[in-house]
Motif scaffolding. Structure first.
Motif, PDB file in Angstrom:
ATOM      1  N   LEU A   1      88.587  79.737  39.424  1.00  0.00           N
ATOM      2  CA  LEU A   1      87.205  79.483  40.523  1.00  0.00           C
ATOM      3  C   LEU A   1      87.990  78.966  41.740  1.00  0.00           C
ATOM      4  O   LEU A   1      88.358  77.710  41.772  1.00  0.00           O
ATOM      5  CB  LEU A   1      86.278  78.655  40.127  1.00  0.00           C
ATOM      6  CG  LEU A   1      85.095  78.055  41.112  1.00  0.00           C
ATOM      7  CD1 LEU A   1      84.336  79.443  41.241  1.00  0.00           C
ATOM      8  CD2 LEU A   1      84.094  76.939  40.374  1.00  0.00           C
ATOM      9  N   ASP A   2      88.059  79.695  42.862  1.00  0.00           N
ATOM     10  CA  ASP A   2      88.765  79.678  44.168  1.00  0.00           C
ATOM     11  C   ASP A   2      87.547  78.707  44.895  1.00  0.00           C
ATOM     12  O   ASP A   2      86.628  79.380  45.419  1.00  0.00           O
ATOM     13  CB  ASP A   2      89.127  80.938  44.790  1.00  0.00           C
ATOM     14  CG  ASP A   2      89.958  80.600  45.947  1.00  0.00           C
ATOM     15  OD1 ASP A   2      89.952  79.390  46.554  1.00  0.00           O
ATOM     16  OD2 ASP A   2      90.641  81.576  46.331  1.00  0.00           O
ATOM     17  N   GLU A   3      87.750  77.457  45.143  1.00  0.00           N
ATOM     18  CA  GLU A   3      86.860  76.605  45.959  1.00  0.00           C
ATOM     19  C   GLU A   3      87.560  76.427  47.264  1.00  0.00           C
ATOM     20  O   GLU A   3      87.342  75.119  47.846  1.00  0.00           O
ATOM     21  CB  GLU A   3      86.399  75.465  45.225  1.00  0.00           C
ATOM     22  CG  GLU A   3      85.481  75.823  44.242  1.00  0.00           C
ATOM     23  CD  GLU A   3      84.814  74.486  43.752  1.00  0.00           C
ATOM     24  OE1 GLU A   3      83.733  74.629  43.218  1.00  0.00           O
ATOM     25  OE2 GLU A   3      85.322  73.602  43.873  1.00  0.00           O
ATOM     26  N   ALA A   4      88.105  77.400  48.018  1.00  0.00           N
ATOM     27  CA  ALA A   4      89.032  76.956  49.046  1.00  0.00           C
ATOM     28  C   ALA A   4      87.823  76.594  50.156  1.00  0.00           C
ATOM     29  O   ALA A   4      88.096  75.754  51.389  1.00  0.00           O
ATOM     30  CB  ALA A   4      89.407  78.184  49.760  1.00  0.00           C
ATOM     31  N   TYR A   5      86.526  77.075  50.049  1.00  0.00           N
ATOM     32  CA  TYR A   5      85.463  76.699  51.113  1.00  0.00           C
ATOM     33  C   TYR A   5      84.615  75.347  50.723  1.00  0.00           C
ATOM     34  O   TYR A   5      83.443  75.241  51.337  1.00  0.00           O
ATOM     35  CB  TYR A   5      84.664  77.862  51.404  1.00  0.00           C
ATOM     36  CG  TYR A   5      85.779  78.792  51.808  1.00  0.00           C
ATOM     37  CD1 TYR A   5      86.008  78.623  53.317  1.00  0.00           C
ATOM     38  CD2 TYR A   5      86.123  79.937  51.423  1.00  0.00           C
ATOM     39  CE1 TYR A   5      87.078  79.550  53.999  1.00  0.00           C
ATOM     40  CE2 TYR A   5      86.953  80.725  51.921  1.00  0.00           C
ATOM     41  CZ  TYR A   5      87.537  80.508  53.124  1.00  0.00           C
ATOM     42  OH  TYR A   5      88.300  81.550  53.768  1.00  0.00           O
TER      43      TYR A   5
ATOM     44  N   ARG B   1      91.604  74.462  45.057  1.00  0.00           N
ATOM     45  CA  ARG B   1      91.166  74.060  46.310  1.00  0.00           C
ATOM     46  C   ARG B   1      92.497  74.402  47.341  1.00  0.00           C
ATOM     47  O   ARG B   1      93.698  74.440  47.137  1.00  0.00           O
ATOM     48  CB  ARG B   1      90.976  72.556  46.386  1.00  0.00           C
ATOM     49  CG  ARG B   1      89.848  72.402  45.372  1.00  0.00           C
ATOM     50  CD  ARG B   1      88.443  72.680  46.073  1.00  0.00           C
ATOM     51  NE  ARG B   1      88.168  71.712  47.039  1.00  0.00           N
ATOM     52  CZ  ARG B   1      87.311  70.756  46.777  1.00  0.00           C
ATOM     53  NH1 ARG B   1      86.798  70.657  45.747  1.00  0.00           N
ATOM     54  NH2 ARG B   1      86.994  70.105  47.892  1.00  0.00           N
ATOM     55  N   THR B   2      91.978  73.780  48.693  1.00  0.00           N
ATOM     56  CA  THR B   2      93.176  74.072  49.707  1.00  0.00           C
ATOM     57  C   THR B   2      92.780  73.065  51.077  1.00  0.00           C
ATOM     58  O   THR B   2      91.648  72.713  51.318  1.00  0.00           O
ATOM     59  CB  THR B   2      93.351  75.567  50.278  1.00  0.00           C
ATOM     60  OG1 THR B   2      94.479  75.461  51.375  1.00  0.00           O
ATOM     61  CG2 THR B   2      91.973  76.028  50.898  1.00  0.00           C
ATOM     62  N   LEU B   3      94.065  72.818  51.633  1.00  0.00           N
ATOM     63  CA  LEU B   3      93.847  71.919  52.830  1.00  0.00           C
ATOM     64  C   LEU B   3      93.852  72.841  54.025  1.00  0.00           C
ATOM     65  O   LEU B   3      93.524  72.406  55.219  1.00  0.00           O
ATOM     66  CB  LEU B   3      94.994  70.887  53.158  1.00  0.00           C
ATOM     67  CG  LEU B   3      95.001  69.766  52.044  1.00  0.00           C
ATOM     68  CD1 LEU B   3      96.100  68.914  52.409  1.00  0.00           C
ATOM     69  CD2 LEU B   3      93.623  68.964  51.972  1.00  0.00           C
ATOM     70  N   SER B   4      93.992  74.201  53.739  1.00  0.00           N
ATOM     71  CA  SER B   4      94.145  75.243  54.988  1.00  0.00           C
ATOM     72  C   SER B   4      92.920  75.278  55.773  1.00  0.00           C
ATOM     73  O   SER B   4      93.184  75.300  57.010  1.00  0.00           O
ATOM     74  CB  SER B   4      94.418  76.526  54.514  1.00  0.00           C
ATOM     75  OG  SER B   4      95.854  76.419  53.866  1.00  0.00           O
ATOM     76  N   LYS B   5      91.572  75.165  55.141  1.00  0.00           N
ATOM     77  CA  LYS B   5      90.271  75.632  55.944  1.00  0.00           C
ATOM     78  C   LYS B   5      89.924  74.229  56.548  1.00  0.00           C
ATOM     79  O   LYS B   5      88.687  74.329  57.412  1.00  0.00           O
ATOM     80  CB  LYS B   5      89.620  76.173  54.824  1.00  0.00           C
ATOM     81  CG  LYS B   5      90.140  77.341  54.246  1.00  0.00           C
ATOM     82  CD  LYS B   5      90.487  78.421  55.067  1.00  0.00           C
ATOM     83  CE  LYS B   5      91.519  79.171  54.516  1.00  0.00           C
ATOM     84  NZ  LYS B   5      91.309  80.329  53.298  1.00  0.00           N
ATOM     85  N   VAL B   6      90.211  72.907  56.332  1.00  0.00           N
ATOM     86  CA  VAL B   6      89.810  71.813  56.721  1.00  0.00           C
ATOM     87  C   VAL B   6      90.758  71.204  57.745  1.00  0.00           C
ATOM     88  O   VAL B   6      90.758  69.981  57.963  1.00  0.00           O
ATOM     89  CB  VAL B   6      89.657  70.819  55.725  1.00  0.00           C
ATOM     90  CG1 VAL B   6      88.538  71.218  54.901  1.00  0.00           C
ATOM     91  CG2 VAL B   6      90.854  70.395  54.885  1.00  0.00           C
TER      92      VAL B   6
ATOM     93  N   LEU C   1      99.162  73.906  52.183  1.00  0.00           N
ATOM     94  CA  LEU C   1      99.243  72.781  50.893  1.00  0.00           C
ATOM     95  C   LEU C   1      97.852  73.418  50.534  1.00  0.00           C
ATOM     96  O   LEU C   1      96.779  73.138  50.996  1.00  0.00           O
ATOM     97  CB  LEU C   1      99.236  71.438  51.270  1.00  0.00           C
ATOM     98  CG  LEU C   1      99.518  70.943  49.993  1.00  0.00           C
ATOM     99  CD1 LEU C   1     100.804  70.571  49.887  1.00  0.00           C
ATOM    100  CD2 LEU C   1      98.529  69.330  50.110  1.00  0.00           C
ATOM    101  N   GLY C   2      97.956  73.950  49.117  1.00  0.00           N
ATOM    102  CA  GLY C   2      96.876  74.284  48.138  1.00  0.00           C
ATOM    103  C   GLY C   2      97.008  73.445  46.722  1.00  0.00           C
ATOM    104  O   GLY C   2      98.023  72.832  46.570  1.00  0.00           O
ATOM    105  N   PHE C   3      96.090  73.305  46.180  1.00  0.00           N
ATOM    106  CA  PHE C   3      96.129  72.589  44.711  1.00  0.00           C
ATOM    107  C   PHE C   3      95.138  73.018  43.854  1.00  0.00           C
ATOM    108  O   PHE C   3      94.248  73.730  44.019  1.00  0.00           O
ATOM    109  CB  PHE C   3      95.982  71.051  44.867  1.00  0.00           C
ATOM    110  CG  PHE C   3      94.816  70.618  45.416  1.00  0.00           C
ATOM    111  CD1 PHE C   3      94.532  70.406  46.797  1.00  0.00           C
ATOM    112  CD2 PHE C   3      93.865  69.884  44.533  1.00  0.00           C
ATOM    113  CE1 PHE C   3      93.415  69.990  47.266  1.00  0.00           C
ATOM    114  CE2 PHE C   3      92.506  69.440  45.189  1.00  0.00           C
ATOM    115  CZ  PHE C   3      92.139  69.475  46.335  1.00  0.00           C
TER     116      PHE C   3
HETATM  117  C1  LIG Z   1      91.891  81.358  52.929  1.00  0.00           C
HETATM  118  C2  LIG Z   1      91.971  81.390  51.496  1.00  0.00           C
HETATM  119  C3  LIG Z   1      92.813  81.092  50.439  1.00  0.00           C
HETATM  120  C4  LIG Z   1      94.261  80.700  51.062  1.00  0.00           C
HETATM  121  O1  LIG Z   1      94.468  79.491  50.851  1.00  0.00           O
HETATM  122  P1  LIG Z   1      95.923  79.078  51.329  1.00  0.00           P
HETATM  123  O2  LIG Z   1      95.847  77.610  50.688  1.00  0.00           O
HETATM  124  O3  LIG Z   1      96.142  78.915  52.838  1.00  0.00           O
HETATM  125  O4  LIG Z   1      96.937  79.898  50.701  1.00  0.00           O
HETATM  126  C5  LIG Z   1      92.268  81.132  49.178  1.00  0.00           C
HETATM  127  N1  LIG Z   1      91.188  81.623  48.738  1.00  0.00           N
HETATM  128  C6  LIG Z   1      90.203  82.021  49.611  1.00  0.00           C
HETATM  129  C7  LIG Z   1      89.169  82.736  49.021  1.00  0.00           C
HETATM  130  C8  LIG Z   1      90.398  82.172  51.040  1.00  0.00           C
HETATM  131  O5  LIG Z   1      89.366  82.445  51.854  1.00  0.00           O
END
Ligand SMILES: *Cc1c(COP(=O)(O)O)cnc(C)c1O
Length: 366
Positions: free
Chosen positions: A189-193, A215-220, A227-229
């Motif tokens: 489950l990719d909770e990037a957002y 999760r990731t710090l990219s979008k914040v 850096l993702g985790f």
């Molecule tokens: C942007 C995005 C990521 C990429 O994240 P990074 O941590 O920058 O590699 C992963 N999953 C989704 C759904 C995204 O939109």
């Protein structure tokens, strides 16, 4: 010496079929195409951060996954007791590592589609077959089709983003629960957002042995760090740690992330600002006559009136505004643009340009 022939003979066919990831040149443009945060740290924070960087010993390898940083990320994401946090060079790297660990010969990955553009190439590059299950026309999960796909293909891996990219849709908890009940393999489950949704299913890890969360710090506000985790049960963590390369996250990123998490209030407040700005922008875009998909992320998917998607994209590009263009994509994304939430000034420029382009089109219509 025919190098091309050698390459063609040696590179695996599934790799040869992939396209390298292209990044649009952005200098001097309004950048609303890549889900970055529009906010930079205020000057005093930049000063303190630079002081931290000054202490990094560049002659040394990075420390092994600092416990303090993992604990801070875990607290930020609400990780249940007894679960592990693994750091990655962006969550992209963690996706690749999961795919690598599960890619037995003949194994396949299931992807509800459309979704994040990296899922398919990451899976294909390690030799996984890919089964795409189309979303419903309203971009929701098609549970009946998913059940059939699980029965027919027994996928080893499901890649599911919620909120989803490029739609912004956060799936109802009941739908994700139903998917987890039917899934045959591991569900990522990719909770990037999640920071823009105000909700996360990380607590579900305690009840779901077939779930890991990304999760990731990219979008914040920290896209530059990479850096993702991953949040996972210790058994999943141990298995995946075997394919992780040593020192996969550099010291500058580690130290910067540590500093950022000490200022979690700033991170959370900016995410809330983005969510508010998203809702305002959604109303303004709808007022222009665009169909806006309800979003729980830091971007909006909008559909242009029939036949006008390409013209809108061209008008935006002409005005120096970058968005993600799906105008020529197959259904259900046809005529769509994905617009990342920006600053108030960027929104004003965006709305002016769109309004003019839509008006021009109406004027010339018979
Ligand atoms: C942007 C995005 C990521 C990429 O994240 P990074 O941590 O920058 O590699 C992963 N999953 C989704 C759904 C995204 O939109």
């Amino acid at each position: 010496m025919d190098v091309a022939a050698q390459v063609a003979a040696l590179v695996r066919p599934e790799v040869a079929e992939l396209a390298a990831y292209g990044v649009q040149a952005a200098a001097g443009r309004v950048k609303l195409d890549a889900m970055e945060s529009p906010y930079r740290w205020p000057e005093p924070m930049v000063g303190q951060w630079l002081e931290r960087l000054r202490q990094v010993e560049l002659n040394r390898y990075p420390p092994a996954s600092p416990p303090a940083l993992r604990a801070a990320l875990g607290a930020w994401a609400g990780v249940p007791d007894g679960f592990e946090v693994m750091l990655g060079n962006g969550s992209d790297e963690l996706l690749q590592l999961i795919a690598l660990a599960l890619a037995r010969p003949g194994a396949c990955a299931l992807i509800p589609t459309p979704s994040f553009s990296m899922y398919r190439p990451i899976a294909r590059a390690v030799g996984l077959e890919v089964v795409e299950v189309p979303l419903r026309a309203d971009f929701g999960l098609d549970l009946a089709a998913l059940r059939r796909a699980y029965a027919d293909h027994r996928p080893a891996l499901t890649l599911l983003a919620s909120p989803n990219n490029p739609t912004g849709v956060r799936y109802p908890d009941a739908d994700i629960a139903a998917l987890l009940d039917t899934a045959t393999g591991l569900v990522v489950l990719d909770e990037a957002y999640a920071p823009f949704a105000g909700a996360s299913l990380v607590p579900w890890l305690a009840q779901r042995p077939n779930l890991v969360v990304l999760r990731t710090l990219s979008k914040v506000g920290l896209a530059a760090l990479r850096l993702g985790f991953l949040v996972a049960h210790p058994a999943w963590h141990a298995a995946l740690d075997r394919v992780r390369l040593p020192y996969n996250v550099g010291s500058l990123a580690l130290v910067s992330a540590e500093y950022a998490l000490e200022h979690r209030d700033w991170l959370d407040a900016r995410a809330a600002d983005v969510a508010n700005a998203r809702d305002e922008l959604a109303a303004e875009l709808a007022a222009l006559g665009l169909a806006v998909v309800p979003s729980a992320a830091n971007f909006l998917l909008v559909r242009a009136p029939a036949g006008q998607g390409a013209a809108l994209q061209a008008a935006l590009l002409g005005a120096g505004i970058l968005v993600k263009d799906f105008s020529a994509a197959p259904a259900p994304l046809t005529e769509c643009l994905r617009i990342t939430v920006g600053t108030a000034a960027e929104h004003a420029q965006l709305l002016r340009t769109l309004s003019r382009a839509l008006g021009a089109h109406t004027d010339t219509a018979p």
